[in-house]
Write a protein that holds these residues in place. Sequence first.
Motif, PDB file in Angstrom:
ATOM      1  N   THR A 184      23.605  99.017 -42.171  1.00  0.00           N
ATOM      2  CA  THR A 184      24.029  99.008 -40.777  1.00  0.00           C
ATOM      3  C   THR A 184      23.746  97.621 -40.209  1.00  0.00           C
ATOM      4  O   THR A 184      22.597  97.257 -39.998  1.00  0.00           O
ATOM      5  CB  THR A 184      23.267 100.071 -39.958  1.00  0.00           C
ATOM      6  OG1 THR A 184      23.459 101.339 -40.564  1.00  0.00           O
ATOM      7  CG2 THR A 184      23.757 100.096 -38.531  1.00  0.00           C
ATOM      8  N   SER A 185      24.788  96.849 -39.983  1.00  0.00           N
ATOM      9  CA  SER A 185      24.599  95.472 -39.524  1.00  0.00           C
ATOM     10  C   SER A 185      24.058  95.454 -38.102  1.00  0.00           C
ATOM     11  O   SER A 185      24.366  96.318 -37.278  1.00  0.00           O
ATOM     12  CB  SER A 185      25.919  94.707 -39.594  1.00  0.00           C
ATOM     13  OG  SER A 185      26.900  95.337 -38.799  1.00  0.00           O
ATOM     14  N   LEU A 186      23.237  94.453 -37.838  1.00  0.00           N
ATOM     15  CA  LEU A 186      22.655  94.322 -36.511  1.00  0.00           C
ATOM     16  C   LEU A 186      23.656  93.677 -35.565  1.00  0.00           C
ATOM     17  O   LEU A 186      24.369  92.749 -35.934  1.00  0.00           O
ATOM     18  CB  LEU A 186      21.393  93.459 -36.584  1.00  0.00           C
ATOM     19  CG  LEU A 186      20.261  93.990 -37.467  1.00  0.00           C
ATOM     20  CD1 LEU A 186      19.164  92.940 -37.581  1.00  0.00           C
ATOM     21  CD2 LEU A 186      19.694  95.270 -36.890  1.00  0.00           C
ATOM     22  N   SER A 187      23.688  94.154 -34.334  1.00  0.00           N
ATOM     23  CA  SER A 187      24.566  93.550 -33.343  1.00  0.00           C
ATOM     24  C   SER A 187      23.914  92.283 -32.803  1.00  0.00           C
ATOM     25  O   SER A 187      22.684  92.166 -32.801  1.00  0.00           O
ATOM     26  CB  SER A 187      24.819  94.526 -32.190  1.00  0.00           C
ATOM     27  OG  SER A 187      23.628  94.714 -31.444  1.00  0.00           O
ATOM     28  N   PRO A 188      24.703  91.327 -32.334  1.00  0.00           N
ATOM     29  CA  PRO A 188      24.128  90.112 -31.731  1.00  0.00           C
ATOM     30  C   PRO A 188      23.201  90.429 -30.570  1.00  0.00           C
ATOM     31  O   PRO A 188      22.206  89.737 -30.352  1.00  0.00           O
ATOM     32  CB  PRO A 188      25.368  89.339 -31.262  1.00  0.00           C
ATOM     33  CG  PRO A 188      26.469  89.827 -32.138  1.00  0.00           C
ATOM     34  CD  PRO A 188      26.167  91.271 -32.397  1.00  0.00           C
ATOM     35  N   GLU A 189      23.528  91.506 -29.850  1.00  0.00           N
ATOM     36  CA  GLU A 189      22.681  91.885 -28.712  1.00  0.00           C
ATOM     37  C   GLU A 189      21.302  92.334 -29.180  1.00  0.00           C
ATOM     38  O   GLU A 189      20.278  91.991 -28.570  1.00  0.00           O
ATOM     39  CB  GLU A 189      23.345  93.019 -27.911  1.00  0.00           C
ATOM     40  CG  GLU A 189      24.611  92.614 -27.167  1.00  0.00           C
ATOM     41  CD  GLU A 189      25.835  92.541 -28.085  1.00  0.00           C
ATOM     42  OE1 GLU A 189      25.739  93.014 -29.265  1.00  0.00           O
ATOM     43  OE2 GLU A 189      26.868  92.010 -27.649  1.00  0.00           O
ATOM     44  N   ASP A 190      21.280  93.120 -30.285  1.00  0.00           N
ATOM     45  CA  ASP A 190      19.997  93.582 -30.822  1.00  0.00           C
ATOM     46  C   ASP A 190      19.160  92.408 -31.322  1.00  0.00           C
ATOM     47  O   ASP A 190      17.937  92.361 -31.111  1.00  0.00           O
ATOM     48  CB  ASP A 190      20.224  94.576 -31.966  1.00  0.00           C
ATOM     49  CG  ASP A 190      20.631  95.954 -31.458  1.00  0.00           C
ATOM     50  OD1 ASP A 190      20.457  96.210 -30.256  1.00  0.00           O
ATOM     51  OD2 ASP A 190      21.128  96.755 -32.265  1.00  0.00           O
ATOM     52  N   ILE A 191      19.808  91.478 -32.000  1.00  0.00           N
ATOM     53  CA  ILE A 191      19.095  90.306 -32.519  1.00  0.00           C
ATOM     54  C   ILE A 191      18.502  89.487 -31.375  1.00  0.00           C
ATOM     55  O   ILE A 191      17.350  89.055 -31.428  1.00  0.00           O
ATOM     56  CB  ILE A 191      20.042  89.435 -33.378  1.00  0.00           C
ATOM     57  CG1 ILE A 191      20.458  90.208 -34.638  1.00  0.00           C
ATOM     58  CG2 ILE A 191      19.375  88.118 -33.751  1.00  0.00           C
ATOM     59  CD1 ILE A 191      21.502  89.497 -35.473  1.00  0.00           C
ATOM     60  N   GLU A 192      19.289  89.299 -30.318  1.00  0.00           N
ATOM     61  CA  GLU A 192      18.818  88.528 -29.167  1.00  0.00           C
ATOM     62  C   GLU A 192      17.661  89.232 -28.468  1.00  0.00           C
ATOM     63  O   GLU A 192      16.660  88.600 -28.096  1.00  0.00           O
ATOM     64  CB  GLU A 192      19.967  88.304 -28.188  1.00  0.00           C
ATOM     65  CG  GLU A 192      19.585  87.448 -26.982  1.00  0.00           C
ATOM     66  CD  GLU A 192      20.745  87.221 -26.027  1.00  0.00           C
ATOM     67  OE1 GLU A 192      20.526  86.602 -24.969  1.00  0.00           O
ATOM     68  OE2 GLU A 192      21.882  87.666 -26.341  1.00  0.00           O
ATOM     69  N   LYS A 193      17.779  90.554 -28.303  1.00  0.00           N
ATOM     70  CA  LYS A 193      16.725  91.309 -27.642  1.00  0.00           C
ATOM     71  C   LYS A 193      15.446  91.306 -28.473  1.00  0.00           C
ATOM     72  O   LYS A 193      14.335  91.190 -27.934  1.00  0.00           O
ATOM     73  CB  LYS A 193      17.184  92.748 -27.392  1.00  0.00           C
ATOM     74  CG  LYS A 193      16.199  93.556 -26.548  1.00  0.00           C
ATOM     75  CD  LYS A 193      16.739  94.932 -26.215  1.00  0.00           C
ATOM     76  CE  LYS A 193      15.736  95.720 -25.370  1.00  0.00           C
ATOM     77  NZ  LYS A 193      16.234  97.082 -25.041  1.00  0.00           N
TER      78      LYS A 193
END
Length: 284
Positions: A77-86
Amino acid sequence: MSVQKRLAYSIMQFLQDQSKLETFTPDEQESLEVAVQCLESAFHVSPEDTHLAVSQPLTEIFLSTYSKTDLLCRSETSLSPEDIEKAECLKNEGNNYMKEENYRAAVESYTQAIALDPLSAVYYGNRAAAQSKMGNYTEAIHDCEKAIVIDPNYSKGYGRMGLALTAMNKYTEAITYYKKALNLDPENDTYKSNLKIAEQKLREASSPTGTGLGFDMASLINNPAFISMAASLMQNPQVQQLMSGMMSNAIGGPAAGVGGFTDLSSLIQAYTQELAQPTPCFNN
């Protein structure tokens, strides 16, 4: 049969290490000791058969296999850019808590970052540093193990593992991890210093006359940290008072309320013991 004996020896080492942890009751520790005795009898091996030891402890072998499989499943399940930023924001929040010495809050921030991005060795490594600050060395070791599995070249994972192991008086294992950290980061002065401390503590622990307070004076007076400590010591108001009292003693008898050499010796000893502690490294 040699493979089975090696495996039995590794299991015995694991059980013996577990029996020393405070998480087990006396009855449970006794059960672990009985299990070791059963393995000794069944496979005709003993703790002295060090030639049967493998290069990695059983826990590392297990974690390497289990964690890699677990991580592969998560990575589907790839991480979303929003999750990475948060997650990165939460890490920075944890770092700020570390600077404020609010270690419990730091652990919480890093835990939330890990929940969003479980493939970051840095997040596990930072949480390990916070756990060590709180005295939760077993939890710190577990986080270091996960960080190393994710990124075997993450030197801080090995360095922080060494700190936690040293705190648990496991100097031989700590030395192994400090050396691994130095292999990855040869110019790191903190790793070098902490390795020397672990080696010294191992020698003291192995010496039949060791008191745990010995140190190499020649190395000490050439240590920049000691020179800095000595300069700081002379700025200490208590030391200045003691020195003033000693001068009074020399000129006109004992000074009231001053312990003289005895108090000064105690103060210097306290500073020296503080200097002999491993140095935490945190700059993520």
